[in-house]
Design a protein around this motif. Sequence first.
Motif, PDB file in Angstrom:
ATOM      1  N   GLY A  70     -19.042  59.069 -47.301  1.00  0.00           N
ATOM      2  CA  GLY A  70     -17.862  59.762 -46.826  1.00  0.00           C
ATOM      3  C   GLY A  70     -16.626  59.448 -47.632  1.00  0.00           C
ATOM      4  N   ALA A  71     -15.658  60.364 -47.623  1.00  0.00           N
ATOM      5  CA  ALA A  71     -14.387  60.118 -48.288  1.00  0.00           C
ATOM      6  C   ALA A  71     -13.649  59.029 -47.539  1.00  0.00           C
ATOM      7  N   GLU A  75     -16.137  60.626 -42.676  1.00  0.00           N
ATOM      8  CA  GLU A  75     -17.092  61.716 -42.725  1.00  0.00           C
ATOM      9  C   GLU A  75     -17.612  61.928 -44.150  1.00  0.00           C
ATOM     10  N   LEU A  77     -18.744  64.020 -47.527  1.00  0.00           N
ATOM     11  CA  LEU A  77     -18.044  65.104 -48.199  1.00  0.00           C
ATOM     12  C   LEU A  77     -18.604  66.470 -47.851  1.00  0.00           C
ATOM     13  N   ASN A  78     -17.741  67.470 -47.939  1.00  0.00           N
ATOM     14  CA  ASN A  78     -18.177  68.856 -48.006  1.00  0.00           C
ATOM     15  C   ASN A  78     -18.303  69.206 -49.482  1.00  0.00           C
ATOM     16  N   SER A 245     -14.332  74.104 -40.347  1.00  0.00           N
ATOM     17  CA  SER A 245     -13.312  73.063 -40.297  1.00  0.00           C
ATOM     18  C   SER A 245     -12.713  72.984 -38.897  1.00  0.00           C
ATOM     19  N   HIS A 287      -8.192  71.445 -47.685  1.00  0.00           N
ATOM     20  CA  HIS A 287      -9.641  71.283 -47.765  1.00  0.00           C
ATOM     21  C   HIS A 287     -10.074  70.444 -48.968  1.00  0.00           C
ATOM     22  N   ASN A 290     -11.270  66.692 -48.588  1.00  0.00           N
ATOM     23  CA  ASN A 290     -12.616  66.245 -48.208  1.00  0.00           C
ATOM     24  C   ASN A 290     -13.718  67.138 -48.766  1.00  0.00           C
ATOM     25  N   THR A 291     -13.402  67.895 -49.820  1.00  0.00           N
ATOM     26  CA  THR A 291     -14.381  68.812 -50.402  1.00  0.00           C
ATOM     27  C   THR A 291     -14.485  68.590 -51.902  1.00  0.00           C
ATOM     28  N   PRO A 326     -12.289  64.708 -54.200  1.00  0.00           N
ATOM     29  CA  PRO A 326     -11.231  64.205 -53.320  1.00  0.00           C
ATOM     30  C   PRO A 326     -10.775  62.811 -53.752  1.00  0.00           C
ATOM     31  N   PHE A 329     -12.226  59.792 -51.757  1.00  0.00           N
ATOM     32  CA  PHE A 329     -13.592  59.381 -52.082  1.00  0.00           C
ATOM     33  C   PHE A 329     -13.589  58.459 -53.303  1.00  0.00           C
TER      34      PHE A 329
END
Length: 424
Positions: A70-71, A75, A77-78, A245, A287, A290-291, A326, A329
């Motif tokens: 996760g970042a 959570e 990443l997307n 989202s 976005h 986290n993407t 991101p 991350f």
Amino acid sequence: SPRGGVHAEQDAAAAAATPGSEEPLRSSQEDGAQDLPRVTPVYLERSRDQKPQAASKARAKAKAQPGSGGAGGAEPLNVVVLMLDALSRTHFFRRLPRTAATVEALHRSGNTTLFQFFRYLIIGHNTIGNVPLMLTGKFKHPSYEGVRLRPPWSRYWWADFRRKWGHRNALLNDMCEDLLRRTVREADPWLDHELVPWCCHPEYDAYGQYNNFVGPYSIRRRCINGRHVHQYMFDYLTQLWRGYSAAGVGRVAQAHFTDNHEGSMEVIGGMDPDLDAFLQWMSTEGHLANTAVLLIADHGQHVGPYLMTQMGNLEHKLPALFLLMPPAFLEAHPEAHAALRANAQAPFTPLDVYVTLRDLASFPNSPPSPPATLRDFPPGPPWARSLLRPLPRNRSCAEMRVPKCRCVCDGAGGEWEAGCETED
């Protein structure tokens, strides 16, 4: 006629809705869309029956295990992969100047971190020779006939996000075809969204009668009802990201654009304002925090007279690849940040891209490894690695399974000549 991207938002809200609820779904008011009745997708019913509440459990597990993909350790990443068919790195700058300026500006703003790669090599001549490797790690073209990989190595890259974190996944294609069956020859039963049938509109598809002036390979603009075909694709991605989202659900998507799959090399320029606008929207809406966004091509220009020139032949073998990551991350995983920067000049192939995408689902845990031995493959160093880990600068084309006719970085591809005669 195409129904736009509102159904992505509808499905996303349905995924978050309580089973049995009769509350109507309201699409985005800023789009001016009308209220829609709630429709539960077939995949959602299946997933509820087999693994109830899997998504929420996976997200809770991610939060309980800091640093697991996760970042910032939260959570996972997307991911969105924007596949720009037949686009070389050089032609990216020629015909997408606004997009090139925007990714640079986003990097300077601190909203995302840009990584460029200069030695991304192809293995096959065309889509069939590269996209299957990127999607599943499988060899499914004449160059590698007889080689078969088995799970868990050979699965679609988005499967790890679906299984581990409950991410919803989507595949978008701008041609009237089943992309997975054409390239990999296998469907994905766990594919949540697949945007395909609208491309069969006769105004665009012309009932499959493709030529230089009609269809997805036309040198003319590709439009349906007064809008570019790629605009419907970006509409769908926008609704998909907005809807999931709002529902707090992770998402991964791969969109395949064929705007540059034509002989004039000019049509891709019409995509520049819309690709630019999509990336700016991702930034404005937050976005990109986290993407991970991958701007990538499967190969360079391979149709038209330019391929017959020395420079055109070289560009065909050096497709475009840009990665937006991101910052959170990278701060949480400085070793990945250092590896991505160092790998800018390291040679790699679509197989390495596949491993990288799967690595994003579990980093910093070990990435998936290919079998120790493969029939028809000579023994040697690992032939597929993650870009999130340091890559050796001295990898030869033979080690990466790049045929001699497509090797541009050294002369060590002589012992691996499979596919050059049968495919080109």
